[in-house]
Design a protein around this motif. Structure first.
Motif, short mmCIF file in Angstrom:
data_model
loop_
_atom_site.label_atom_id
_atom_site.label_comp_id
_atom_site.label_asym_id
_atom_site.label_seq_id
_atom_site.Cartn_x
_atom_site.Cartn_y
_atom_site.Cartn_z
N ILE A 99 0.82 -1.29 -0.12
CA ILE A 99 0.08 -0.09 0.01
C ILE A 99 0.94 1.30 -0.02
O ILE A 99 0.61 2.22 -0.65
CB ILE A 99 -0.85 -0.15 1.14
CG1 ILE A 99 -2.04 -0.90 0.97
CG2 ILE A 99 -1.55 1.32 1.48
CD1 ILE A 99 -2.63 -1.34 2.20
N THR A 100 1.88 1.23 0.74
CA THR A 100 2.68 2.34 0.88
C THR A 100 3.52 2.56 -0.39
O THR A 100 3.82 3.78 -0.94
CB THR A 100 3.92 2.14 2.01
OG1 THR A 100 3.29 1.79 3.21
CG2 THR A 100 4.94 3.10 2.05
N SER A 101 3.92 1.60 -0.99
CA SER A 101 4.69 1.63 -2.36
C SER A 101 3.71 2.17 -3.50
O SER A 101 4.15 3.11 -4.26
CB SER A 101 5.15 0.16 -2.70
OG SER A 101 5.99 0.14 -4.05
N TRP A 102 2.41 1.68 -3.48
CA TRP A 102 1.49 2.19 -4.43
C TRP A 102 1.19 3.51 -4.29
O TRP A 102 1.28 4.49 -5.12
CB TRP A 102 0.23 1.34 -4.46
CG TRP A 102 -0.95 1.58 -5.41
CD1 TRP A 102 -0.65 1.61 -6.60
CD2 TRP A 102 -2.00 2.52 -4.85
NE1 TRP A 102 -2.08 2.15 -7.21
CE2 TRP A 102 -2.82 2.64 -6.39
CE3 TRP A 102 -2.67 3.00 -4.10
CZ2 TRP A 102 -3.68 3.35 -6.44
CZ3 TRP A 102 -3.77 3.47 -4.09
CH2 TRP A 102 -4.42 3.78 -5.20
N GLY A 103 1.24 4.12 -3.10
CA GLY A 103 0.82 5.39 -2.77
C GLY A 103 1.97 6.23 -2.90
O GLY A 103 1.81 7.36 -3.64
N ASN A 104 3.21 5.95 -2.84
CA ASN A 104 4.38 6.67 -3.36
C ASN A 104 4.18 6.78 -4.92
O ASN A 104 4.42 7.91 -5.51
CB ASN A 104 5.63 6.03 -2.90
CG ASN A 104 6.17 5.97 -1.51
OD1 ASN A 104 5.44 6.90 -0.86
ND2 ASN A 104 6.80 5.07 -0.96
N GLN A 105 3.86 5.75 -5.59
CA GLN A 105 3.78 5.76 -7.09
C GLN A 105 2.78 6.82 -7.53
O GLN A 105 3.02 7.58 -8.40
CB GLN A 105 3.49 4.45 -7.66
CG GLN A 105 3.73 4.39 -9.24
CD GLN A 105 5.24 4.57 -9.60
OE1 GLN A 105 6.35 4.23 -8.79
NE2 GLN A 105 5.42 5.49 -10.54
N VAL B 104 1.58 9.41 -5.81
CA VAL B 104 2.33 10.98 -5.78
C VAL B 104 3.31 11.35 -6.78
O VAL B 104 3.24 12.28 -7.28
CB VAL B 104 2.86 10.84 -4.27
CG1 VAL B 104 3.54 12.22 -4.00
CG2 VAL B 104 2.04 10.82 -3.09
N ILE B 105 4.21 10.26 -6.92
CA ILE B 105 5.22 10.48 -8.09
C ILE B 105 4.51 10.69 -9.50
O ILE B 105 5.00 11.69 -10.09
CB ILE B 105 6.09 9.33 -8.26
CG1 ILE B 105 7.00 9.27 -6.92
CG2 ILE B 105 6.94 9.32 -9.77
CD1 ILE B 105 7.90 7.95 -6.91
N GLU B 106 3.46 10.13 -9.82
CA GLU B 106 3.05 10.27 -11.20
C GLU B 106 1.84 11.67 -10.98
O GLU B 106 1.69 12.14 -11.98
CB GLU B 106 2.11 9.15 -11.35
CG GLU B 106 2.92 7.96 -11.75
CD GLU B 106 2.53 6.49 -12.00
OE1 GLU B 106 1.15 6.31 -12.35
OE2 GLU B 106 3.10 5.57 -12.14
N LYS B 107 1.14 11.73 -10.02
CA LYS B 107 0.03 12.55 -9.99
C LYS B 107 0.42 13.82 -8.92
O LYS B 107 -0.62 14.74 -9.06
CB LYS B 107 -1.23 11.91 -9.62
CG LYS B 107 -1.58 10.88 -10.69
CD LYS B 107 -2.84 10.11 -10.51
CE LYS B 107 -3.22 9.00 -11.51
NZ LYS B 107 -4.67 9.30 -11.93
N GLY B 108 1.19 13.78 -8.06
CA GLY B 108 1.14 15.00 -6.98
C GLY B 108 2.67 15.24 -6.69
O GLY B 108 3.51 15.17 -7.64
N GLU B 109 2.84 15.55 -5.25
CA GLU B 109 4.29 15.86 -5.29
C GLU B 109 4.08 15.85 -3.40
O GLU B 109 3.32 15.70 -2.82
CB GLU B 109 4.56 17.38 -5.40
CG GLU B 109 3.57 18.37 -4.56
CD GLU B 109 3.74 19.72 -4.94
OE1 GLU B 109 4.86 20.23 -4.76
OE2 GLU B 109 2.79 20.74 -5.13
#
Length: 126
Positions: free
Chosen positions: A108-114, A116-121
């Protein structure tokens, strides 16, 4: 039960509670805004209540307390109290059962990081 059969029956039952499927069971145990966050902060080592408050500043004290009680009731976290008079020391720690959630928590953490990388900051405020 074999993989793929988790939602083929009418329902599942654990500790006297019924759920329509195993996803519903899992979300009851770790779902909501704060439970997984609390478990994330406990995954590597035990913490005092005050440490959790500092590490999760957006959660209110009451909500943190209620969520910890629910996690304890569901067997994911233990609460150890040291001392008999204030100030007492209270330590929270993941149980062996709680630790079985760590691989899912890391995914879940890894997916959330991804996301943010793709859609946010990532934002750091001083």
């Amino acid at each position: 039960m074999a993989k793929g059969n988790e939602c083929t029956g009418n329902y599942v039952k654990v500790d006297g509670r019924s759920y329509p499927c195993t996803v519903s069971l899992a979300m009851d145990l770790i779902g909501g805004k704060w439970k997984a966050v609390i478990l994330y902060h406990l995954k590597d080592n035990e913490k005092r209540f005050s440490e959790l408050r500092k590490e999760i500043p957006l959660v209110t004290e009451m909500t943190l307390s209620l969520q910890l009680k629910q996690l304890e009731k569901d067997g994911l976290v233990t609460r150890k109290v040291y001392g008999e008079k204030p100030p007492i020391k209270v330590i929270y720690e993941m149980t062996d059962f709680g630790k079985t959630f760590i691989p899912a928590l890391e995914a879940i953490t890894s997916w959330g990081n991804q996301v943010v990388i793709e859609k946010g900051e990532f934002v750091t405020e001083d």
